[in-house]
Motif scaffolding. Structure first.
Motif, mmCIF file in Angstrom:
data_model
loop_
_atom_site.group_PDB
_atom_site.id
_atom_site.type_symbol
_atom_site.label_atom_id
_atom_site.label_comp_id
_atom_site.label_asym_id
_atom_site.label_seq_id
_atom_site.Cartn_x
_atom_site.Cartn_y
_atom_site.Cartn_z
ATOM 1 N N VAL A 38 22.091 80.973 37.949
ATOM 2 C CA VAL A 38 23.350 81.484 38.469
ATOM 3 C C VAL A 38 23.193 82.992 38.664
ATOM 4 O O VAL A 38 22.817 83.709 37.727
ATOM 5 C CB VAL A 38 24.529 81.206 37.518
ATOM 6 N N ASP A 39 23.469 83.456 39.854
ATOM 7 C CA ASP A 39 23.389 84.887 40.166
ATOM 8 C C ASP A 39 24.729 85.539 39.825
ATOM 9 O O ASP A 39 25.751 85.182 40.391
ATOM 10 C CB ASP A 39 23.072 85.072 41.643
ATOM 11 N N PRO A 40 24.752 86.497 38.882
ATOM 12 C CA PRO A 40 26.021 87.148 38.535
ATOM 13 C C PRO A 40 26.724 87.743 39.745
ATOM 14 O O PRO A 40 27.951 87.733 39.820
ATOM 15 C CB PRO A 40 25.590 88.235 37.544
ATOM 16 N N ALA A 41 25.966 88.236 40.724
ATOM 17 C CA ALA A 41 26.584 88.815 41.915
ATOM 18 C C ALA A 41 27.322 87.760 42.723
ATOM 19 O O ALA A 41 28.262 88.068 43.457
ATOM 20 C CB ALA A 41 25.518 89.492 42.778
ATOM 21 N N ASP A 42 26.908 86.516 42.573
ATOM 22 C CA ASP A 42 27.538 85.407 43.282
ATOM 23 C C ASP A 42 28.915 85.088 42.696
ATOM 24 O O ASP A 42 29.695 84.368 43.305
ATOM 25 C CB ASP A 42 26.626 84.175 43.180
#
Length: 451
Positions: A221-225
């Motif tokens: 999971v990309d935090p920026a996403d």
């Protein structure tokens, strides 16, 4: 005696039958549970993933109802065929409860949706669950990258099966053809994508956590996403406390995955949010990827497009964006909601209750809730039926509905036939060096059921 037909042997149908024979207001109720398939249990058999053995064990509870002395299972009987429509059913039974579910998957409505390599999650679930309608319509799984569009429990199931190794599924009842295809699967990247944020996703926390326990796959999971989700950005915000408990737990799970460093595992599951599919991309006549538009919260519980786009490579795309009810010839149908119009379970024709006709389950309320949601739904419908019982019982009906069906051309499979199918599936598993293995086709099931 009050004779009732329940159409559908999934949880909603079996719960309706259970309520009918266990209540004391009308002591002598006889129930025929009719199903198009020769096998009972509906989505518990053909919708629950094979590695969810605890949920599949619910079949034991449903079995106890179908073995009740005043309940008869009658499979391989399709309403609408050989003259067995709603009008005819009311000649055979005092009351009919339709529990036919929501069989059609929702479409995306975007360019490229019908390209080879683009399928519904319903097709994939039916294939690995050995639904006889899916025989000969399988999956080769030569793709290296797959996109699952949707963030509900069906999407989680599909992503999990794609990311599991065949050896992990060998002890389950997954059909041999599906197990063989999964053992040769080239899928290494699975992208599960939702158009809204994690605080609005529809999966349950237990299902979500299972993705993180797969031995040969990692969830990324990309935090920026996630930064657009107000409840994710600030864990102490009032937006978090206002969420239902399951959504708060989901956020905690996603937050933990976003903080994990990458690991060296054979497969990766990318959990993506705030992306809306706008087009399936094509190369050499097949799906080659998905073009997404980045979305953002609109402040009213929905999302809006931002005009920013992203493409994800994929040779397999599975849509898991919900189900929809299918009209049953002879019954009224609300096209807007995909349900049968009703009042407390009583079917409405031209706005008025139709004597003897009732609905329960998804065809009544739409495809919402979990298996347990069908209990109160069925109870409400049965209460309405029992309130009407004194009037319903006055109408003459056929003495032997089963004989009438046979005379019309139906070949009913009764409970002994289903037990013969179970025995044949156990024998099949033994020959393959496995436990019980499902028979995946109509001829095999009907042959096993016998005469």
């Amino acid at each position: 005696m009050l004779r009732v037909a329940v159409i559908g042997s999934g949880p909603s149908g079996v719960y309706a039958a259970q309520d009918l024979v266990q209540q004391s207001r009308v002591p002598d109720v006889r129930v025929h549970v009719l199903d198009r398939l020769p096998c009972p249990y509906g989505l518990v058999r053909y919708g629950v993933a094979p590695d969810h053995e605890k949920i599949k064990s619910l079949q034991n509870n449903l079995r106890a109802v179908l073995e009740h002395e005043r309940v008869d299972f009658i499979g391989n009987v399709e309403v609408g065929r050989h003259g067995l429509g709603p009008e005819r059913l009311l000649e055979l039974y005092h009351a009919v409860v339709y529990c036919v579910g929501a069989a059609r998957d929702r479409r995306l409505g975007i360019p490229g949706e019908d390209l080879p390599g683009s399928r519904s999650a319903t097709d994939f679930v039916s294939w690995y669950s050995a639904h006889p309608d899916s025989a000969g319509n399988g999956f080769a799984l030569g793709a290296r990258s797959a996109v699952v569009i949707g963030v509900g429990n069906v999407a989680v199931d599909v992503a999990r099966i794609l990311a599991r190794g065949a050896d992990e599924l060998r002890p389950t009842d997954v059909p041999q053809t599906a197990l063989g295809a999964l053992s040769l699967s080239q899928v290494r990247e699975v992208h599960m994508v939702g158009r809204r944020g994690p605080s609005q996703a529809k999966f349950t926390t237990k299902e979500l956590r299972e993705l993180g326990s797969l031995p040969a796959a990692q969830v990324l999971v990309d935090p920026a996403d996630l930064s657009l989700d107000p409840a994710y950005a600030d864990p102490s915000a009032s937006a978090v406390s206002a969420l239902p408990a399951v959504n708060r737990r989901n956020l905690e799970v996603v937050r933990g995955w976003a903080a994990q460093p990458p690991q060296s595992r054979g497969r990766r599951i990318h959990l993506r949010f705030f992306l809306r599919p706008v087009e399936l991309l094509e190369r050499s006549g097949r799906v080659a990827g998905v073009r997404f538009e980045r979305t953002a919260p609109d402040g009213e519980g929905g999302v809006r497009g931002t005009g920013s786009y992203e493409e994800v490579e994929a040779q397999l795309v599975l849509r898991a964006v919900g189900y929809r009810g299918v009209p049953l010839p002879g019954l009224p149908f609300d096209e807007g909601h995909g349900t049968v119009p009703h009042a407390a379970g009583r079917v409405l024709r031209d706005g008025e209750p139709s004597p003897g006709e009732y609905v329960a389950g998804w065809i009544k309320r739409g495809p919402t809730g979990v298996i347990g949601t069908n209990r109160p739904c069925a109870k409400e419908t049965v209460a309405s039926l029992l309130d009407d019982a004194a009037t319903l019982a006055l109408r003459p009906v056929a003495a032997d509905p089963l004989a009438e069906m046979r005379e019309s051309g139906h070949r009913p499979v009764q409970w002994p036939g289903w037990l013969a199918i179970e025995t044949a599936e156990s024998a099949l598993g033994l020959t393959l060096g496995r436990r019980t293995v499902k028979i995946p086709d109509w001829p095999g099931l009907l042959s096993a059921a016998g005469d």
